[in-house]
Motif scaffolding. Structure first.
Motif, short mmCIF file in Angstrom:
data_model
loop_
_atom_site.label_atom_id
_atom_site.label_comp_id
_atom_site.label_asym_id
_atom_site.label_seq_id
_atom_site.Cartn_x
_atom_site.Cartn_y
_atom_site.Cartn_z
N MET A 1 8.57 1.04 -5.03
CA MET A 1 8.54 0.50 -3.67
C MET A 1 7.54 -0.65 -3.56
N GLN A 2 6.38 -0.47 -4.20
CA GLN A 2 5.34 -1.51 -4.17
C GLN A 2 5.84 -2.78 -4.85
N ARG A 3 6.50 -2.61 -5.99
CA ARG A 3 6.98 -3.77 -6.75
C ARG A 3 8.08 -4.51 -6.00
N LEU A 4 8.96 -3.76 -5.33
CA LEU A 4 10.08 -4.38 -4.62
C LEU A 4 9.72 -4.81 -3.20
N GLY A 5 8.56 -4.39 -2.71
CA GLY A 5 8.13 -4.78 -1.37
C GLY A 5 8.86 -4.04 -0.26
N TYR A 6 9.14 -2.74 -0.48
CA TYR A 6 9.85 -1.94 0.52
C TYR A 6 8.85 -1.12 1.34
N PRO A 7 9.12 -0.92 2.64
CA PRO A 7 8.25 -0.09 3.47
C PRO A 7 8.47 1.40 3.20
N VAL A 8 7.44 2.20 3.49
CA VAL A 8 7.48 3.63 3.22
C VAL A 8 6.84 4.38 4.39
N THR A 9 7.37 5.56 4.71
CA THR A 9 6.79 6.40 5.76
C THR A 9 6.33 7.73 5.15
N PHE A 10 5.09 8.10 5.44
CA PHE A 10 4.49 9.33 4.93
C PHE A 10 4.44 10.35 6.07
N SER B 1 5.73 -3.16 4.03
CA SER B 1 6.05 -3.56 2.66
C SER B 1 4.91 -4.29 1.96
N ASP B 2 3.97 -4.85 2.73
CA ASP B 2 2.86 -5.58 2.09
C ASP B 2 1.61 -4.72 1.95
N SER B 3 1.74 -3.41 2.19
CA SER B 3 0.61 -2.50 2.09
C SER B 3 0.45 -1.99 0.67
N VAL B 4 -0.74 -1.49 0.38
CA VAL B 4 -0.99 -0.79 -0.88
C VAL B 4 -0.81 0.70 -0.61
N PHE B 5 0.11 1.33 -1.34
CA PHE B 5 0.43 2.72 -1.08
C PHE B 5 -0.53 3.65 -1.84
#
Length: 292
Positions: A150-159, A253-257
């Motif tokens: 997700m980080q490499r592709l720039g996709y957003p994520v919800t935890f 998408s521009d965050s560090v997960f």
């Protein structure tokens, strides 16, 4: 689920099936070519097992059988080239071909059995015994791997963190068997209502975690709203006081997960829900949380 996502030969995991099939056939032909140019006194048959071992992980029985037939024909053809037979009967050729087929089918069956043993061991290691969803180890294994993608592709994520409200009261009043039944059903609700790409686990006790991959804020809200409604309907039969509090943090998408930090923030949001009446869900963007 862990058994649908952990694969050996992981480099091929995201390659479309048609390209994987082409790669395996090409590998077989390359091995066949090397067999042709190798002196006949050098044993080469064992190398044909490589594409069979790989195909066991990625293809169904029919595809594997077709590959085995192709390999057997290659072995027989190369054997004829190397031996340069004079008069070989068709019957002799057929018997030899069938012999090769049985050898390779036997190797495929043993490989398939080994695959099942490995997968079953993975289930014991990575799955929660009660709910049959990921345990903490399986969750972190999958999460760390998928978050890099997700980080490499720039996709957003919800935890997301979920906690069953008044679960201890259910255990105390109706018994642990009833509580176990609820937890099993809760696991099935997650399996049936979340997407294949999502990662979810039982953290322990009555706490669960979810990671919604490649999900924008509106999608995450819709998923959690539907999930919470489904959970509410399922829990009614246990006790009127039983509910589910859900806290979620949406990371752009521009965050560090950072998995541990973001799950901790989701846990804080979940406790806000509990402190404000329980049995609800709340989602906050990471930027809004930082501003607060």
């Amino acid at each position: 689920m862990i058994n649908s996502k952990i694969k050996y030969f992981d480099i091929f995991r995201n390659i479309p099936a048609i390209y994987r099939g082409f790669a395996v056939v090409l590998l077989t032909l390359v091995i066949s070519f090397l067999d042709i140019i190798t002196p006949s006194y050098v044993p080469f048959t064992g190398f044909y097992l490589i594409p069979i071992f790989i195909s066991i992980w990625y293809f169904d029985g029919v595809s594997i059988l077709i590959l085995i037939v192709l390999i057997s024909i290659c072995v027989r053809f190369n054997g004829n080239l190397n031996d340069m037979p004079g008069n070989v009967s068709i019957l002799s050729e057929m018997i030899t071909l069938l012999s090769d087929l049985f050898v390779f089918i036997g190797a495929a069956l043993m490989s398939f059995e080994l695959k099942n043993i490995i997968i079953n061991n993975e289930k014991k290691i990575f799955l929660d015994n009660l709910t049959r969803i990921n345990n903490r180890r399986g969750f972190y294994f999958l999460a760390n791997r998928e978050l890099k993608v997700m980080q490499r592709l720039g996709y957003p994520v919800t935890f997301v963190l979920l906690d069953l409200d008044n679960f201890k009261h259910l255990n105390d009043t109706q018994g642990h068997a009833k509580g176990d039944q609820l937890l099993k059903e809760f696991g099935q609700i997650l399996i049936q209502n979340l997407r294949e790409i999502d990662i979810y686990e039982r953290l322990g006790g009555d706490e669960f975690a979810i990671i919604l991959l490649n999900t924008d804020l509106d999608q995450a809200k819709n998923i959690l709203s539907r999930l919470h409604s489904t959970i509410q309907q399922a829990l009614i039969k246990y006790n009127d006081s039983i509910g589910c509090s859900i806290g979620a943090i949406h990371s752009s998408s521009d965050s560090v997960f950072d998995l541990k930090i973001l799950l901790h923030k989701a846990d804080q949001i979940m406790y806000e829900v509990k402190n404000n009446g329980k049995n609800n869900f709340k989602i906050i963007t990471e930027n809004n949380l930082q501003q607060a």
